[in-house]
Design an enzyme around this catalytic site. Structure first.
Site, mmCIF file in Angstrom:
data_model
loop_
_atom_site.group_PDB
_atom_site.id
_atom_site.type_symbol
_atom_site.label_atom_id
_atom_site.label_comp_id
_atom_site.label_asym_id
_atom_site.label_seq_id
_atom_site.Cartn_x
_atom_site.Cartn_y
_atom_site.Cartn_z
ATOM 1 N N ASP A 1 2.271 2.065 3.415
ATOM 2 C CA ASP A 1 3.192 1.105 4.070
ATOM 3 C C ASP A 1 4.616 1.495 3.775
ATOM 4 O O ASP A 1 5.491 1.395 4.631
ATOM 5 C CB ASP A 1 3.098 -0.323 3.497
ATOM 6 C CG ASP A 1 1.720 -0.878 3.449
ATOM 7 O OD1 ASP A 1 0.929 -0.530 4.322
ATOM 8 O OD2 ASP A 1 1.461 -1.682 2.524
ATOM 9 N N HIS B 1 0.888 -1.154 0.000
ATOM 10 C CA HIS B 1 0.000 0.000 0.000
ATOM 11 C C HIS B 1 0.931 1.210 0.000
ATOM 12 O O HIS B 1 2.001 1.160 0.611
ATOM 13 C CB HIS B 1 -0.813 0.133 1.287
ATOM 14 C CG HIS B 1 -1.774 -0.965 1.598
ATOM 15 N ND1 HIS B 1 -1.415 -2.071 2.304
ATOM 16 C CD2 HIS B 1 -3.096 -1.085 1.349
ATOM 17 C CE1 HIS B 1 -2.481 -2.840 2.465
ATOM 18 N NE2 HIS B 1 -3.517 -2.266 1.887
HETATM 19 C C1 XYL Z 1 -7.323 -6.566 4.393
HETATM 20 C C2 XYL Z 1 -6.966 -6.810 2.959
HETATM 21 C C3 XYL Z 1 -5.821 -5.960 2.487
HETATM 22 C C4 XYL Z 1 -5.734 -5.953 0.997
HETATM 23 C C5 XYL Z 1 -4.991 -4.804 0.465
HETATM 24 O O1 XYL Z 1 -8.316 -7.416 4.832
HETATM 25 O O2 XYL Z 1 -6.681 -8.158 2.712
HETATM 26 O O3 XYL Z 1 -4.655 -6.392 3.095
HETATM 27 O O4 XYL Z 1 -5.193 -7.128 0.495
HETATM 28 O O5 XYL Z 1 -5.582 -3.608 0.833
#
Ligand code: XYL
Length: 435
Positions: free
Chosen positions: A103, A100
């Site tokens: 991150d 992201h």
């Molecule tokens: C959270 C989600 C995220 C997505 C990316 O439940 O799995 O980690 O994969 O935003």
């Protein structure tokens, strides 16, 4: 400085190895069902869990020991962390990673400051990608952590928050393109509702459709050719997430004329929360040509939330690979959207977790490939449906009959032909035989 001094590159040593820092099943260059394991599995390390997860939970603070991280929200710390991350990817022999925006780089006081921070860290990510050959599977924007997104991003009641979200996605798409990202993911962080009394569902979904169309337009404008993916999840953090499962996502995409531009990123733990097996969600997406990528993890049936654990269960990975072998997984990958437990706080635990799950998927791949090669399941499924291979079956499937004709046929026969056995237990035994 090295972040993981006690680890050298993880090697394949075979199933008899007891070395916890070696692969027992994942042998990247071994050919299975016509492709190397590396090509089939496209393993991806998630930046957020592996490098940003602190171990804090609603009952207590951070536990993770991460010597390379000074805990500050500075760009310098973000760059050091990026270098540690690439040392990890390299030593693990992971071909991809995913992030992201927030991150990898800290959010600034203004949008332009956030953009500048992101650019500075992206420069290091690019250098490290070129140095190691590790590639970006996908980028995404975090539009759920900052309090401005309390009502959602593309489904918010606040039009300026919507505009902010658009700006954030625009930038994340640009950086994804710059880093050669093969996909771009939308997980609807807070796109959903807590309460229907205060929610105009139709208006929110219309806004979400418009948002995705703007993303498609912008991809064309900048020449980003990666695959767009949306990620089903039924709840958490909202009571109801609009992308609740594969079927709801596909219905949404078709309603808004987006089906040619998006595929799905299916996550195991989200499938479980939706009351489905992973195999169901994969098959549902796959049969409609919409299976793009997977977030490989597992939940805990005794805990009712998205625990994002590393999958080590061979039955789960075999079931997953049975469907992936059928529909393929490209340009997606097997993305470890999983975090080590709060109590597994040492850096070395990151290796144990990934090695174990890579091995579990490699083993699942081999078992699934053998089951398919032998036709062990297909044969019984074909037998179960064999009545449909008759003239009558063919006629119905071709749309060449009617209720009236079928009634006349059954009035003549009086009763349908006897059923065949479903053979569920035999099939379960057959799968066990391959384990
Ligand atoms: C959270 C989600 C995220 C997505 C990316 O439940 O799995 O980690 O994969 O935003």
């Amino acid at each position: 400085m090295t972040a993981f001094p006690e680890v050298t590159k993880i090697q394949y040593e075979g199933p008899k190895s007891a070395n916890p820092l070696a692969f027992r099943w994942y042998n990247p260059d071994e050919v299975v069902a016509g492709k190397t394991m590396k090509e089939h599995l496209r393993f991806t390390v998630t930046y957020w869990h592996t490098f940003r997860s602190t171990g804090s939970d609603p009952f207590g603070g951070p536990t993770m020991v991460r010597p390379w991280d000074d805990g500050s929200e500075s760009v310098e710390n973000a760059c050091n962390r990026a270098r540690a991350a690439f040392e990890f990817f390299e030593k693990l022999d992971a071909p991809f990673y995913a992030w992201h925006d927030r991150d990898v780089a800290p959010e600034g006081a203004t949008l332009s400051e956030s953009h500048a921070n992101f650019d500075a860290v992206a420069k290091v990510l690019k250098e490290e990608q070129e140095r190691t050959g590790v590639k970006l599977l996908w980028g995404t924007a975090n539009m759920f952590s900052n309090p401005r997104f309390m009502h959602g991003a593309a489904t918010t009641c606040n039009v300026e928050v919507y505009a902010f979200a658009a700006a954030q996605v625009k930038k994340a798409m640009e950086v994804t393109k710059e880093l050669g990202g093969e996909n771009y993911v939308f997980w609807g962080g807070r796109e959903g509702y807590q309460n229907l009394y205060n929610t105009d569902m139709k208006r929110e979904l219309d806004h979400l459709g418009r948002f995705f169309h703007m993303a498609v337009d912008y991809a064309k404008e900048i020449g980003f050719t990666g695959q767009f993916l949306i990620e089903p999840k039924p709840k958490e953090p909202t009571k109801h997430q609009y992308d609740s499962d594969a079927a709801a996502c596909l219905n949404f995409l078709r309603t808004y004329g987006l089906e040619d531009h998006f595929k799905l990123n299916i996550e195991t733990n989200h499938a479980t929360l939706a009351g489905h097996e992973m195999m169901h969600e994969l098959e549902y997406a796959g049969m409609q040509g919409a299976l793009g990528s997977i977030d490989a993890n597992t939940g805990d049936l005794l805990l009712g939330w998205d625990t994002d654990q590393f999958a080590t269960n061979y039955y789960l990975t075999t079931q997953t690979m049975l469907v992936l072998l059928k529909y393929g997984l490209n340009p997606g990958g097997v993305n470890f959207d999983a975090k080590v437990r709060r109590e597994s706080f040492e850096p070395i635990d990151l290796f144990y977790a990934h090695i174990g799950s890579m091995d579990a998927f490699a083993r699942g791949l081999k078992v699934a490939a053998k089951i398919i090669e032998d036709g062990a399941i297909d044969k019984l499924v074909a037998e179960r449906y064999s009545s449909w291979d008759s003239d009558l079956g063919k006629k119905i499937e071709a749309g060449q009959t009617s209720f009236t004709e079928l009634e006349a046929l059954m009035l003549g026969k009086g009763e349908a032909a006897p059923n065949v056995s479903g053979r569920q237990e035999l099939l379960e035994n057959i799968v066990n035989r391959y384990m």
